[in-house]
Design an enzyme around this catalytic site. Structure first.
Site, short mmCIF file in Angstrom:
data_model
loop_
_atom_site.label_atom_id
_atom_site.label_comp_id
_atom_site.label_asym_id
_atom_site.label_seq_id
_atom_site.Cartn_x
_atom_site.Cartn_y
_atom_site.Cartn_z
CB SER A 1 30.80 19.53 76.88
OG SER A 1 31.99 19.81 76.25
CG ASN A 2 35.20 19.77 79.78
OD1 ASN A 2 35.79 20.62 79.31
ND2 ASN A 2 35.50 18.35 79.38
NE ARG A 3 33.97 27.06 83.71
CZ ARG A 3 34.51 27.26 84.82
NH1 ARG A 3 34.12 26.69 85.85
NH2 ARG A 3 35.60 27.97 84.80
CB SER A 4 38.31 22.63 78.44
OG SER A 4 39.57 22.79 77.69
CB ALA B 1 39.15 19.45 79.31
#
Ligand code: CTP
Length: 225
Positions: free
Chosen positions: A21-24, A88
């Site tokens: 995943s990512n930091r959004s 994101a």
């Protein structure tokens, strides 16, 4: 008018307990949804998993993976006037998902990743579309140049470029600083401000562009009469 807004990250599973995943944080997308509702419009909010309270008046569609987000967007896009792809979305997902928890071993492991489908690109190239397509470009370098390339290649009407290299604005922050790039080559900057304030300005810009490009005012007048 009717808005479709995507927000937050997607999660691409590796096994039942792990994901890519990512930091959004989803803050920008939620702020846009809220601003559109405050201005009297309808909003479908398609959201990845975030820790934010969704605006009560939005129709919330919760998703987890990029495939789920793709399907949800495609179900509703043609009913909308303005599609804002703020999420994101992961660019890659594991080639296969293990049905059981992958066990620890002493040697190195590598994960094969395959590209996900690009949701924004699919909307930009939608045949005979009658909705405005807005994308975001999260960049750490050559911000406007990279954003202009995304605008062109994904055939969007508007791209909102933001610099995510600084911890002080962009991802996971309450403030942002953006440059808006339009299809006709025009550019407009919104200097550093709370995401809620930026969202209000963006909603006005989207409404104005949809009215000009797709004659959306006529649609509203004929709906009312
Ligand atoms: N996007 C999308 N589907 C994807 C990847 C991105 O719809 N699979 C959308 C995002 O919601 C955003 C825009 O494309 O509106 C740009 O996303 P960004 O992460 O900045 O760029 P990418 O196209 O993923 O390219 P890169 O990671 O190389 O910068």
């Amino acid at each position: 008018m009717k808005f479709l807004v995507t927000a937050g990250p997607t999660r691409e599973p590796i096994d039942p307990v792990r994901y890519v995943s990512n930091r959004s944080s989803g803050k920008m997308g939620y702020a846009i949804a809220e601003a559109a509702l405050d201005a009297g419009h309808d909003v479908i909010l398609i959201s990845g998993q975030v820790s934010l309270q969704p605006p009560r008046a939005a129709k919330l569609v919760s998703v987890s993976t990029s495939d789920e987000m793709f399907d949800a967007v495609h179900r509703d896009a043609s009913k909308c006037d303005i599609c804002v792809m703020c999420a994101a979305v992961a660019d890659y997902k594991p080639a296969s998902v293990s049905p059981t928890k992958i066990k620890k071993r002493s040697e190195n492991v590598s994960l094969e990743l395959i590209p996900t489908r690009d949701i924004l690109d699919s909307l930009g190239h939608w045949h005979d579309r009658r909705f405005l397509v807005v994308g975001f470009a999260a960049e750490t370098n050559d911000v406007e140049k990279n954003a202009a390339r995304k605008l062109r290649e994904k055939n969007c009407d508007i791209i909102i470029a933001n610099d995510v290299s600084s911890a002080k604005s962009g991802m996971d922050s309450d403030v942002n600083e953006v440059t808006i790039l339009f299809k006709n080559g025009e550019r407009q900057k919104i200097s550093r401000a709370q995401k809620k304030i930026i969202a209000r300005e963006l909603v006005k810009i989207f409404l104005n562009s949809a009215t000009i490009m797709f004659d959306k005012k006529d649609v509203m007048i004929s709906e009312r009469s």
